[in-house]
Write an enzyme that holds these catalytic residues in place. Sequence first.
Site, PDB file in Angstrom:
ATOM      1  N   ILE A 162      24.639  49.945  54.577  1.00 46.14           N
ATOM      2  CA  ILE A 162      25.591  50.764  53.832  1.00 46.14           C
ATOM      3  C   ILE A 162      25.825  50.197  52.439  1.00 46.14           C
ATOM      4  O   ILE A 162      26.153  50.945  51.515  1.00 46.14           O
ATOM      5  CB  ILE A 162      26.918  50.861  54.605  1.00 46.14           C
ATOM      6  CG1 ILE A 162      26.708  51.628  55.909  1.00 46.14           C
ATOM      7  CG2 ILE A 162      28.005  51.541  53.778  1.00 46.14           C
ATOM      8  CD1 ILE A 162      27.942  51.720  56.775  1.00 46.14           C
ATOM      9  N   GLU A 163      25.642  48.917  52.270  1.00 48.18           N
ATOM     10  CA  GLU A 163      25.956  48.278  50.995  1.00 48.18           C
ATOM     11  C   GLU A 163      24.720  48.149  50.099  1.00 48.18           C
ATOM     12  O   GLU A 163      24.362  49.077  49.404  1.00 48.18           O
ATOM     13  CB  GLU A 163      26.641  46.940  51.260  1.00 48.18           C
ATOM     14  CG  GLU A 163      27.959  47.118  52.018  1.00 48.18           C
ATOM     15  CD  GLU A 163      28.675  45.822  52.289  1.00 48.18           C
ATOM     16  OE1 GLU A 163      28.974  45.088  51.320  1.00 48.18           O
ATOM     17  OE2 GLU A 163      28.952  45.525  53.476  1.00 48.18           O
TER      18      GLU A 163
END
Length: 370
Positions: A162-163
């Site tokens: 997600i990052e």
Amino acid sequence: MRLEVSRRPLRRGALRALVALCLIATLGGCGESQTTEVGDPARAAGTPDRPAALQRARIVFGPLAAEAQNASNPVTAAKIDLGRKLYFDPRLSRSQEISCNSCHDLASFGVDGEPTSPGHKGQRGGRNSPTVYNAAFHVAQFWDGRAADVEEQAKGPILNPIEMAMASEAEVLAVLRSIPGYRPLFRSAFPGDADAISYDNMARAIGAFERRLVTPGRFDAYLSGDAAALSDQELAGLVTFMDAGCITCHVGPAVGGTLFQKLGLVEAYPTEDAGRFEVTGNEADRQVFKVPALRNVAKTGPYFHDGSISSLDEAIRIMARHQLGRTLSDEEVASIRAFLESLTGEVDAAYTARPELPASGPDTPAPDPT
């Protein structure tokens, strides 16, 4: 009242927190100001007992060091130079658009000002990105404490889908090895390693850089004996902060970050986040989070683990209610806010300036937007 603390051996910060609480109890208030109830008109009018307040504050908080030391990763100039570049380098992300600084902006007191930070392809996680300033003094990293220190923390976001969304450590190393300018920097930072470019060394360099992201300010001048460093209102707020019970959790040089605590200790707090339970699997850790440090808190909103609270006044009221079972008056909230604003420190602009990054080589992988 049950206090949730880290289950690993106590570090210096956590030990100091417990010792401070014991000393406060033993001293029975350390003087006249301790016997004054929250909301006392004399104190609200700006007449705190200055010597007693300073004595208490020195016990509870202690001095802020210039560096958060780690015996297993001694800070050197070469590590700092490398770590600073890695911190700002977006090529450590899959899209080559996101760096550590994207979510922890050093020009904005180490935050991006968002409830949750945008990551790869605009994805957002469920927790707020806390400031990196003074974070190396904390008992652990992340809201749930899943990383022991800033070195371990530095490894996580790069591989988080997600990052920064890099596929593997090997992919990260391939990028670093393809950039000619990083080779001598790694060799200089880690001269004893046969292969200096490693994932662990990348994290050690970033960690070394972060260990000097320290922001001393007027509160430190006050603790050092400068009676004029805090105004009467700020000093009254400090006494209110201590008397109200905020120092049950917010202790130590960073004014927090030394232990874990249940969110909603006295009155249940509405959140679906299981907190530290996701790390330990221990039911006692459900909705337990690392206590946030309050250095620069007036500049690092929005607040709480989910970034759901934008107002510092509201955060003060909510914490008093859910953690202490208190309803604070408007005057008490304003007093505490004044003290918290005095915790805004000084950022070393030269240390945190954006560096010139090594140029990509002909074999540096292209961005992958997928």
